[in-house]
Motif scaffolding. Structure first.
Motif, mmCIF file in Angstrom:
data_model
loop_
_atom_site.group_PDB
_atom_site.id
_atom_site.type_symbol
_atom_site.label_atom_id
_atom_site.label_comp_id
_atom_site.label_asym_id
_atom_site.label_seq_id
_atom_site.Cartn_x
_atom_site.Cartn_y
_atom_site.Cartn_z
ATOM 1 N N MET A 14 -61.329 -70.878 47.556
ATOM 2 C CA MET A 14 -60.687 -72.178 47.584
ATOM 3 C C MET A 14 -59.426 -72.059 48.429
ATOM 4 S SD MET A 14 -59.451 -74.682 44.456
ATOM 5 C CE MET A 14 -60.281 -73.653 43.320
ATOM 6 N N GLN A 15 -59.255 -72.981 49.392
ATOM 7 C CA GLN A 15 -58.088 -72.933 50.259
ATOM 8 C C GLN A 15 -57.779 -74.318 50.814
ATOM 9 O OE1 GLN A 15 -59.199 -70.097 53.204
ATOM 10 N NE2 GLN A 15 -60.859 -71.304 54.002
ATOM 11 N N GLN A 22 -54.390 -83.731 51.858
ATOM 12 C CA GLN A 22 -55.178 -84.392 50.823
ATOM 13 C C GLN A 22 -56.525 -83.731 50.567
ATOM 14 O OE1 GLN A 22 -55.458 -88.404 52.182
ATOM 15 N NE2 GLN A 22 -53.342 -88.861 51.725
ATOM 16 N N ALA A 23 -56.782 -82.593 51.172
ATOM 17 C CA ALA A 23 -58.099 -81.974 51.018
ATOM 18 C C ALA A 23 -57.988 -80.478 50.812
ATOM 19 C CB ALA A 23 -58.937 -82.263 52.260
ATOM 20 N N ILE A 24 -58.956 -79.949 50.105
ATOM 21 C CA ILE A 24 -59.098 -78.510 49.974
ATOM 22 C C ILE A 24 -60.546 -78.155 50.298
ATOM 23 C CG2 ILE A 24 -57.273 -78.157 48.284
ATOM 24 C CD1 ILE A 24 -59.427 -78.012 46.133
#
Length: 67
Positions: A14-15, A22-24
């Motif tokens: 996860m990054q 607003q996003a990963i």
């Protein structure tokens, strides 16, 4: 756009997404059935406005008038 819930075997990574606050990006492991369920859930929430915005950003050549 409505929230999309997916079921996965495990989260691998996860990054943050570059240039977006607003996003990963989430890397995960899932079965073929889980992937199909996630895709169906996602596509049920796509509307004309969302599709237009994606086209505008990802493939603007499709929005130009054909001569």
């Amino acid at each position: 756009m409505a929230k999309v819930n997916i079921s996965v075997e495990s989260v691998v990574d996860m990054q943050p997404v570059r240039f977006s606050r607003q996003a990963i990006e989430i890397g995960c492991s899932m079965s073929e059935g889980q992937m199909l369920d996630a895709l169906k859930s996602f596509l049920e929430n796509v509307n004309d406005a969302t599709w237009y915005e994606w086209l505008k950003e990802l493939a603007p050549e499709y929005l130009k008038d054909e001569e």
